[in-house]
Design an enzyme around this catalytic site. Structure first.
Site, PDB file in Angstrom:
ATOM      1  N   TYR A 179       0.829  -1.189   0.027  1.00  0.00           N
ATOM      2  CA  TYR A 179      -0.027  -0.007   0.088  1.00  0.00           C
ATOM      3  C   TYR A 179       0.951   1.250  -0.025  1.00  0.00           C
ATOM      4  O   TYR A 179       2.040   1.138   0.394  1.00  0.00           O
ATOM      5  CB  TYR A 179      -1.017   0.196   1.221  1.00  0.00           C
ATOM      6  CG  TYR A 179      -0.543   0.126   2.691  1.00  0.00           C
ATOM      7  CD1 TYR A 179       0.359   1.035   3.039  1.00  0.00           C
ATOM      8  CD2 TYR A 179      -0.850  -0.832   3.528  1.00  0.00           C
ATOM      9  CE1 TYR A 179       0.772   1.138   4.515  1.00  0.00           C
ATOM     10  CE2 TYR A 179      -0.465  -0.851   4.716  1.00  0.00           C
ATOM     11  CZ  TYR A 179       0.399   0.209   5.116  1.00  0.00           C
ATOM     12  OH  TYR A 179       0.553   0.173   6.550  1.00  0.00           O
ATOM     13  N   GLU A 219       1.831  -0.964  -6.268  1.00  0.00           N
ATOM     14  CA  GLU A 219       1.639  -0.079  -5.015  1.00  0.00           C
ATOM     15  C   GLU A 219       0.059   0.167  -5.265  1.00  0.00           C
ATOM     16  O   GLU A 219      -0.375   0.581  -6.186  1.00  0.00           O
ATOM     17  CB  GLU A 219       2.413   1.253  -5.327  1.00  0.00           C
ATOM     18  CG  GLU A 219       3.771   1.003  -4.976  1.00  0.00           C
ATOM     19  CD  GLU A 219       3.984   0.968  -3.580  1.00  0.00           C
ATOM     20  OE1 GLU A 219       3.215   1.115  -2.697  1.00  0.00           O
ATOM     21  OE2 GLU A 219       5.172   0.911  -2.941  1.00  0.00           O
TER      22      GLU A 219
HETATM   23 ZN   LIG Z   1       5.706  -1.501   0.470  1.00  0.00          ZN
END
Ligand SMILES: [Zn+2]
Length: 228
Positions: free
Chosen positions: A26, A91
């Site tokens: 994240y 991500e």
């Molecule tokens: Zn990371």
């Protein structure tokens, strides 16, 4: 799936080894700041990822899959270290995955993206779909306890333990290492148990290798043929 090219200069060549690990993160920051940091060449520690996944499910492509992105840092999985060279990093925009749920549109897009990546890189075994916390215990906690690993596994991405296995006996650290986790060289053994629980037993993350933790680990080892 909507893919938007947003190239980052933060990347390098691949080595000779095939891509066989998929690392989920994240961002801890909103979309715009994340994109800026992950494509900023002037930071002391340059970072990037192959993809950034917005909360609405939009996919930003920063680094082509045939280049190395800089997302994993010091990392280890199944005896290999420095996993950037052989991994793909996603991500996922989320401010703190222990506190904030992942929107459904985002997870739907993530599943689609992961499936496409797995098709392009068949060396990515199910157990090699990992969180940053799996490959950098204690140092990293993303993608967090609210990340829906079970839902992903039900869609064919990664593994999830089946209920009711007989708990593994004996040295739990050795068993964790057979699954892929690092030995607790510079950190407490409980940190490795914690990393396992963050992924596979998020409802109770306390570092204690209790019967339920050992049962889930036993079943995962059964799934990969590594119980003994
Ligand atoms: Zn990371």
């Amino acid at each position: 799936m909507q893919i938007l090219d947003r190239p980052s200069p933060n990347n390098g060549p691949r080595g000779i080894d095939p891509v066989d690990v998929l690392v989920l993160h994240y961002t801890e920051l909103p979309l715009r700041e994340s994109l800026e940091i992950l494509s900023d060449p002037s930071r002391e520690q340059r970072v990037s990822a192959h993809y950034v996944l917005a909360e609405d499910g939009a996919v930003y492509r920063l680094v082509p899959e045939n280049r190395t992105a800089w997302h994993a840092g010091r990392s280890r999985w199944r005896g290999r270290e420095a996993l950037n060279a052989t991994s793909i990093g996603i991500e996922i925009v989320n401010l703190q995955g222990d506190r904030h749920d992942y929107p459904e549109a985002q997870i739907t897009a993530l599943i689609e993206l992961c499936k496409a990546i797995q098709q392009r890189h068949p060396a990515i075994a199910a157990r090699n779909v990992v969180g940053h916390s799996d490959i950098a215990p204690r140092r990293k906690i993303d993608p967090g306890r609210r990340f829906p690993w079970q839902k992903l596994a039900a869609s064919g991405i990664g593994l999830w333990p089946r209920a009711g296995a007989r708990p593994i006996e004996g040295d739990v650290q050795a068993a964790l290492q057979r699954y892929g986790y690092a030995p607790p060289n510079e950190i407490d053994p409980a940190d490795i148990v914690t990393a396992f629980q963050r992924h596979f037993r998020p409802e109770k993350v306390d570092g204690a290798a209790d019967a339920e933790t050992r049962a889930r680990l036993a079943d995962l080892l059964d799934q990969v043929g590594g119980r003994a």
